[in-house]
Enzyme design. Structure first.
Site, PDB file in Angstrom:
ATOM      1  N   ASP A 100       0.867  -1.174   0.000  1.00 10.37           N
ATOM      2  CA  ASP A 100       0.000   0.000   0.000  1.00 10.37           C
ATOM      3  C   ASP A 100       0.910   1.232   0.000  1.00 10.37           C
ATOM      4  O   ASP A 100       2.127   1.121   0.107  1.00 10.37           O
ATOM      5  CB  ASP A 100      -0.978  -0.035   1.175  1.00 10.37           C
ATOM      6  CG  ASP A 100      -0.285   0.118   2.519  1.00 10.37           C
ATOM      7  OD1 ASP A 100       0.947   0.315   2.556  1.00 10.37           O
ATOM      8  OD2 ASP A 100      -0.986   0.042   3.538  1.00 10.37           O
ATOM      9  N   ASP A 273      -7.694  -7.737   0.582  1.00  8.70           N
ATOM     10  CA  ASP A 273      -6.736  -7.918   1.670  1.00  8.70           C
ATOM     11  C   ASP A 273      -7.450  -7.530   2.950  1.00  8.70           C
ATOM     12  O   ASP A 273      -8.386  -6.717   2.932  1.00  8.70           O
ATOM     13  CB  ASP A 273      -5.519  -6.993   1.518  1.00  8.70           C
ATOM     14  CG  ASP A 273      -5.827  -5.587   1.989  1.00  8.70           C
ATOM     15  OD1 ASP A 273      -6.467  -4.833   1.237  1.00  8.70           O
ATOM     16  OD2 ASP A 273      -5.473  -5.234   3.135  1.00  8.70           O
ATOM     17  N   CYS A 311     -10.802 -29.622   7.326  1.00  8.38           N
ATOM     18  CA  CYS A 311      -9.756 -28.680   6.891  1.00  8.38           C
ATOM     19  C   CYS A 311      -8.430 -29.436   6.736  1.00  8.38           C
ATOM     20  O   CYS A 311      -8.097 -30.296   7.547  1.00  8.38           O
ATOM     21  CB  CYS A 311      -9.605 -27.547   7.893  1.00  8.38           C
ATOM     22  SG  CYS A 311      -8.262 -26.412   7.471  1.00  8.38           S
ATOM     23  N   CYS A 313      -5.373 -28.008   6.728  1.00 12.80           N
ATOM     24  CA  CYS A 313      -4.201 -27.228   7.159  1.00 12.80           C
ATOM     25  C   CYS A 313      -3.372 -28.021   8.180  1.00 12.80           C
ATOM     26  O   CYS A 313      -3.854 -28.983   8.776  1.00 12.80           O
ATOM     27  CB  CYS A 313      -4.623 -25.873   7.732  1.00 12.80           C
ATOM     28  SG  CYS A 313      -5.116 -25.900   9.461  1.00 12.80           S
ATOM     29  N   CYS A 316      -5.007 -28.319  11.673  1.00 15.44           N
ATOM     30  CA  CYS A 316      -6.143 -29.239  11.749  1.00 15.44           C
ATOM     31  C   CYS A 316      -5.738 -30.690  11.529  1.00 15.44           C
ATOM     32  O   CYS A 316      -6.391 -31.596  12.036  1.00 15.44           O
ATOM     33  CB  CYS A 316      -7.225 -28.831  10.747  1.00 15.44           C
ATOM     34  SG  CYS A 316      -8.056 -27.300  11.227  1.00 15.44           S
ATOM     35  N   HIS A 342      -4.468 -21.904  10.482  1.00 14.58           N
ATOM     36  CA  HIS A 342      -5.811 -22.350  10.089  1.00 14.58           C
ATOM     37  C   HIS A 342      -6.619 -21.219   9.434  1.00 14.58           C
ATOM     38  O   HIS A 342      -7.228 -21.421   8.378  1.00 14.58           O
ATOM     39  CB  HIS A 342      -6.605 -22.922  11.271  1.00 14.58           C
ATOM     40  CG  HIS A 342      -8.031 -23.089  10.898  1.00 14.58           C
ATOM     41  ND1 HIS A 342      -8.468 -24.117  10.074  1.00 14.58           N
ATOM     42  CD2 HIS A 342      -9.117 -22.292  11.105  1.00 14.58           C
ATOM     43  CE1 HIS A 342      -9.760 -23.951   9.825  1.00 14.58           C
ATOM     44  NE2 HIS A 342     -10.174 -22.857  10.433  1.00 14.58           N
TER      45      HIS A 342
HETATM   46 ZN   LIG Z   1      -7.420 -25.880   9.555  1.00  6.31          ZN
END
Ligand SMILES: [Zn+2]
Length: 384
Positions: A100, A273, A311, A313, A316, A342
């Site tokens: 920015d 964003d 999930c 990730c 998880c 996550h």
């Molecule tokens: Zn997750």
């Protein structure tokens, strides 16, 4: 990004347009690789997406991050970042970066600011020392950072704002944009213009049209999500976007609510964003496909499920709500880190699902399914 033949920086491919809305699937090419749109950019305010390493970002599928001119200018300062080879090398991230211009921060964060014809004089919020940031300075800083996408220095008025003040902010934003457009750039660096105009459709239109006449690589809608009610916010985005060329990427700054992002995509927006996934993780809030919930709550004390079932990730795949809740409650750094992993993955997945729906010609179905699921969970919770 194997499988793609690299295209010149600034190439924006609209791969598919939705039959029932202005939503589109696209790919923007930067000096550090392609970005699949619609895309969400996690915010790396001080040269890091808080608590994450670049390898976490890569593993989470993050394609582009945002850096803040204002914060990096104050600390560590441009002598350090430029002296260490630019922001990519300094922070060890080889993917695309959008920076920015610092405009939003000098107008909202800094003390004792004086708006001048050619920029803003302000005091650092850290030690009170005086800085000056205008279009020339903001472009020089972004050139030194070496970002892939630089933003024009604009005046972001607060909400509410009377028409006269909004009009003056547009005048200033336009004259500053003309200066930013002419400044030297880092190799391959793209420059986006920013549409201001508050809640006034004719001002948004004038700002958009004049920016388009100047010819930027992409366009942003700024001055939204600054405290206005949601219907006003969505109208401001629509008013800004409708006058922008379909062949260039469009970005709404500072927007991170799932429903608002989906509505914006339907209006033809490609990039977003927000600090929400990272900031909420530090407050103990998890985002899921059903909405968000406080992991610290007592009901998760013995909960052996992952933060979000299904999930993929790292957090998880390896840890339970009970464990992450414990880490957060005792102030262990790892709790914040796992929840940030996550939440960022949730945002990346949200956009990936949206792109898959666009590719399949099923964007509206996906959007209404998402909204229905969130609504159902909300009423279930309030009914308990
Ligand atoms: Zn997750």
């Amino acid at each position: 990004m194997s499988g793609h033949v690299a295209k010149p920086s600034g190439t924006f491919e609209v791969l598919k347009t939705d039959a029932h809305s202005s939503a589109r699937l696209g790919r923007l090419w930067t000096a550090h690789g392609p970005v699949d749109t619609p895309v969400f950019m996690p915010v790396g305010t001080q040269g890091t997406v808080k608590s994450l390493e670049p390898r976490d970002l890569i593993e989470n599928g993050v394609q582009i991050i945002l850096g803040n001119t204002y914060h990096l200018l104050l600390r560590p300062g441009m002598d350090v970042v430029s002296g260490c080879g630019g922001l990519h090398r300094f922070m060890g991230w080889d993917g695309p970066i959008l920076t920015d211009s610092g405009g939003f921060q000098v107008f909202s964060l800094s003390n004792l600011r004086k708006v001048r014809e050619n920029g803003v004089e302000f005091r650092s919020h850290i030690d009170g020392s005086t800085f000056f940031l205008g279009p020339i300075e903001a472009m020089a800083v972004q050139r030194g950072l070496g970002s892939d996408i630089a933003m024009c220095f604009d005046e972001c008025p607060p909400y509410p704002c009377d028409p006269q003040t909004a009009c003056q902010a547009v005048d200033k934003t336009l004259s500053w944009a003309a200066l930013c457009r002419r400044e030297a750039r880092a190799p391959g660096q793209l420059v986006f213009g920013i549409v201001q105009g508050g809640e006034y459709a004719p001002l948004r239109e004038r700002c958009a049209r004049e920016l388009v006449a100047m010819g930027f690589d992409g366009y942003a809608v700024g001055g939204v999500s600054v405290g206005e009610p949601e219907p006003v916010l969505l109208r401001e985005i629509e008013d800004g976007v409708r006058h922008l060329p379909v062949e260039r990427p469009r970005y709404v700054m500072g927007l991170g609510d799932f429903g608002q992002m989906a509505a914006s995509v339907a209006n033809g927006v490609d990039m977003f964003d927000c600090v929400m996934p990272t900031r909420h993780a530090r407050n103990g809030s998890a985002f899921t496909r059903h909405g968000s919930y406080p992991v610290k709550a007592g009901e998760y004390k013995l909960d052996t499920r992952p933060v979000e079932e299904g999930c993929d990730c790292y957090a998880c795949r390896h840890f339970t709500r009970a464990y992450i809740r414990h880490l957060l409650n005792v102030g262990e750094i790892l709790g914040v880190r796992l929840l940030t992993i996550h939440n960022v993955r949730r945002y990346v997945t949200f956009m990936a699902e949206m792109r898959a729906a666009l590719a399949a010609g099923a964007f509206e179905e996906w959007r209404s399914e998402w909204a229905a699921r969130v609504q159902e969970t909300k009423s279930k919770r309030s009914g308990e």
